[in-house]
Design an enzyme around this catalytic site. Structure first.
Site, PDB file in Angstrom:
ATOM      1  N   ASP A 115      -6.113  -7.428   4.408  1.00 45.19           N
ATOM      2  CA  ASP A 115      -7.370  -6.712   3.838  1.00 45.19           C
ATOM      3  C   ASP A 115      -8.158  -7.761   3.038  1.00 45.19           C
ATOM      4  O   ASP A 115      -9.470  -7.896   3.522  1.00 45.19           O
ATOM      5  CB  ASP A 115      -6.848  -5.789   2.743  1.00 45.19           C
ATOM      6  CG  ASP A 115      -7.999  -5.176   1.951  1.00 45.19           C
ATOM      7  OD1 ASP A 115      -9.025  -4.796   2.711  1.00 45.19           O
ATOM      8  OD2 ASP A 115      -8.107  -5.144   0.812  1.00 45.19           O
ATOM      9  N   LYS A 152       3.892 -15.462   2.035  1.00 44.24           N
ATOM     10  CA  LYS A 152       4.083 -15.999   0.427  1.00 44.24           C
ATOM     11  C   LYS A 152       5.532 -16.195   0.017  1.00 44.24           C
ATOM     12  O   LYS A 152       5.733 -15.733  -1.078  1.00 44.24           O
ATOM     13  CB  LYS A 152       3.083 -15.017  -0.450  1.00 44.24           C
ATOM     14  CG  LYS A 152       2.809 -15.400  -1.957  1.00 44.24           C
ATOM     15  CD  LYS A 152       2.005 -16.799  -1.974  1.00 44.24           C
ATOM     16  CE  LYS A 152       1.976 -17.153  -3.423  1.00 44.24           C
ATOM     17  NZ  LYS A 152       1.638 -18.602  -3.400  1.00 44.24           N
ATOM     18  N   ASP A 189     -12.179  -9.785   4.781  1.00 50.43           N
ATOM     19  CA  ASP A 189     -13.376  -9.906   4.016  1.00 50.43           C
ATOM     20  C   ASP A 189     -14.031 -11.406   4.168  1.00 50.43           C
ATOM     21  O   ASP A 189     -15.207 -11.595   4.022  1.00 50.43           O
ATOM     22  CB  ASP A 189     -13.320  -9.337   2.563  1.00 50.43           C
ATOM     23  CG  ASP A 189     -13.480  -7.968   2.641  1.00 50.43           C
ATOM     24  OD1 ASP A 189     -12.853  -7.210   3.395  1.00 50.43           O
ATOM     25  OD2 ASP A 189     -13.940  -7.288   1.758  1.00 50.43           O
ATOM     26  N   ASP A 207      -2.526 -18.342   0.363  1.00 51.70           N
ATOM     27  CA  ASP A 207      -3.506 -18.909  -0.667  1.00 51.70           C
ATOM     28  C   ASP A 207      -3.939 -20.271   0.130  1.00 51.70           C
ATOM     29  O   ASP A 207      -5.420 -20.194   0.012  1.00 51.70           O
ATOM     30  CB  ASP A 207      -2.848 -19.265  -2.064  1.00 51.70           C
ATOM     31  CG  ASP A 207      -1.615 -19.711  -1.971  1.00 51.70           C
ATOM     32  OD1 ASP A 207      -0.851 -19.965  -0.931  1.00 51.70           O
ATOM     33  OD2 ASP A 207      -1.027 -20.385  -2.955  1.00 51.70           O
ATOM     34  N   TYR A 220       0.910  -1.194  -0.161  1.00 50.23           N
ATOM     35  CA  TYR A 220       0.075  -0.228   0.061  1.00 50.23           C
ATOM     36  C   TYR A 220       0.780   1.454   0.100  1.00 50.23           C
ATOM     37  O   TYR A 220       0.295   2.424  -0.357  1.00 50.23           O
ATOM     38  CB  TYR A 220      -1.080   0.126   1.271  1.00 50.23           C
ATOM     39  CG  TYR A 220      -2.157  -0.725   1.274  1.00 50.23           C
ATOM     40  CD1 TYR A 220      -2.232  -2.045   0.552  1.00 50.23           C
ATOM     41  CD2 TYR A 220      -3.378  -0.363   1.601  1.00 50.23           C
ATOM     42  CE1 TYR A 220      -3.441  -2.692   0.557  1.00 50.23           C
ATOM     43  CE2 TYR A 220      -4.355  -1.125   1.512  1.00 50.23           C
ATOM     44  CZ  TYR A 220      -4.678  -2.030   1.289  1.00 50.23           C
ATOM     45  OH  TYR A 220      -5.844  -3.013   1.049  1.00 50.23           O
TER      46      TYR A 220
HETATM   47  C1  IPM Z   1     -10.145  -1.923   4.420  1.00 40.96           C
HETATM   48  C2  IPM Z   1     -10.664  -1.052   3.301  1.00 40.96           C
HETATM   49  C3  IPM Z   1      -9.379  -0.230   2.998  1.00 40.96           C
HETATM   50  C4  IPM Z   1      -8.068  -0.984   2.610  1.00 40.96           C
HETATM   51  C5  IPM Z   1      -9.586   0.704   1.423  1.00 40.96           C
HETATM   52  C6  IPM Z   1     -10.795   1.483   1.626  1.00 40.96           C
HETATM   53  C7  IPM Z   1      -8.366   1.355   1.259  1.00 40.96           C
HETATM   54  O1  IPM Z   1     -10.847  -2.119   2.304  1.00 40.96           O
HETATM   55  O2  IPM Z   1     -10.042  -1.255   5.467  1.00 40.96           O
HETATM   56  O3  IPM Z   1     -10.311  -3.027   4.612  1.00 40.96           O
HETATM   57  O4  IPM Z   1      -7.861  -1.611   1.992  1.00 40.96           O
HETATM   58  O5  IPM Z   1      -7.237  -0.986   3.925  1.00 40.96           O
HETATM   59 MG    MG Z   2     -10.869  -4.330   3.017  1.00 43.94          MG
END
Ligand code: IPM
Ligand code: MG
Length: 363
Positions: free
Chosen positions: A238, A183, A242, A214, A134
């Site tokens: 990140d 990785k 999810d 993975d 990032y």
């Molecule tokens: C998160 C989000 C952020 C990230 C985005 C909005 C930049 O997806 O906090 O998980 O990738 O850190």
């Molecule tokens: Mg995110």
């Protein structure tokens, strides 16, 4: 109920865009009630970030916001589509991102997996938040083969070590298992395994399990109950978090704390701006509220945190659901405001000692 000698906290609320304002305002309502019940004072200042900041100040991350945040006790953040958030995280060196993935008993049937696969699920993702791909050298250019873009994944060893120490400490306070996402078969110059194992010598009793990211992603959907703490770099964390959203029934349920070495933090849901439902008053506020619970724990206001968690558990157990949880059968569809009203009612009936809450903190 409050007096001059009560603890006093000043927070900066930054709504951002999309559903940001709705979920932040909803969470602040609950925080104010809990402050009264537990006897502490809360001051809320409003800051700007992202598109709304650009409109007002001509920049995604204005100095005015920095000045507000300086000296505050925490930043409660909604969501932005782009711009400003990474600057804010970097500015305060919020390197330690805690993302608890816990399932509510009454929501096991909302998971993407069968209930028996997620019953009792309790994972803590510790994500490095201010380095890696990032923040590495990046750009667009062109050569004889055409136009190209690049982002560089760079980690100082010490950046890996310091987040490793946080994750190891968390694992030591929990079930003693630390899975390390890496990785190294493709990225051998980022030796997470070796560095974490060296740090682990200072944390006896913690079992470190390096897993290729993975494979780890696959195992999170095959057998998530086997995980305790998962340590991951910025981008891997990140993505993996999810998956956590799918496991617990909705990404709208998950909150996070991003802390620096002084214990100062940014508290935000892990979901995005949800432009499809923005302004409709139907967003799930529990992700941002969960982040506020982490803030209360960080302050040491553990009773207040417990009260909110208990109220939430009860409201969900009664079948109330925002739209992201796709209510079915006897479940009752509610909007943001109704859910907050129900939570407030429960807060008045809730004793903090009724549920135990594990303490998440980076200090
Ligand atoms: C998160 C989000 C952020 C990230 C985005 C909005 C930049 O997806 O906090 O998980 O990738 O850190
Ligand atoms: Mg995110």
């Amino acid at each position: 109920m409050q007096s001059l000698s009560d603890p006093y906290y000043r927070i900066v609320a930054i709504s951002g865009e999309g559903i940001g304002e709705e979920v932040v305002e909803a969470s602040l309502k609950i925080l104010r009630v809990v402050a009264k019940l537990e006897g502490f004072s809360l001051q809320v200042d409003y800051g700007w970030l992202g598109a709304t900041a650009l409109e007002k100040f001509g920049t995604y991350f204005p100095q005015a916001t920095v000045e507000l945040c300086n000296g505050s006790n925490g930043i409660v953040f909604g969501a932005v589509t782009q711009g400003g958030l990474l600057d804010l995280r970097k500015h305060y060196d919020f390197f330690c991102n805690l993302r608890p993935i816990r399932i509510e008993n009454s929501l096991v049937h909302k998971s993407s997996l069968r209930p028996e696969k997620v019953q009792g699920l309790d994972i803590l993702i510790v994500r490095e938040l201010v380095s890696g791909i990032y923040f590495g050298l990046a750009g667009r250019s062109f050569d004889e083969k055409g136009a190209y873009g690049y982002h560089t994944m760079l980690y100082y060893d010490e950046e890996i070590r310091r987040i490793a120490r946080q994750a190891l400490q968390k694992a030591q306070q929990r079930r003693g298992l630390l899975a390390v996402a890496h990785k190294e078969n493709a990225l051998p110059h980022l030796p997470w395994t070796r560095l974490v194992q060296q740090e682990a010598l200072q944390f006896p009793g913690v079992i470190v399990e390096p897993i290729l990211v993975d494979s780890l992603a696959m195992q999170m959907v095959l057998n998530p109950q086997r995980f305790d703490v998962i340590l991951a770099s910025n981008m891997f964390g990140d993505i993996l978090s999810d998956i956590g959203g799918a496991l617990v029934g909705s990404i709208g349920l998950l909150g996070s704390a991003s802390l620096n070495a002084d214990g100062f933090g940014l508290y935000e849901a892990i979901h995005g701006t949800a432009p499809d439902i923005a302004g409709l008053g139907i967003a799930n506020p529990l992700g941002t509220l969960g982040a506020c619970v982490l803030m209360l724990q960080q302050w040491g206001e553990v009773k207040a945190a417990q009260r909110i968690m208990t109220a939430q558990e009860r409201v969900l157990a009664k079948g109330y659901r925002t739209v992201d949880l796709s209510p079915q059968g006897a479940e009752i569809l509610v909007n943001t405001e109704k859910l907050i009203d129900l939570l407030q009612e429960e807060l008045f009936n809730t004793q903090h000692f009724e549920f135990g809450v594990p303490y998440e903190s980076c200090k």
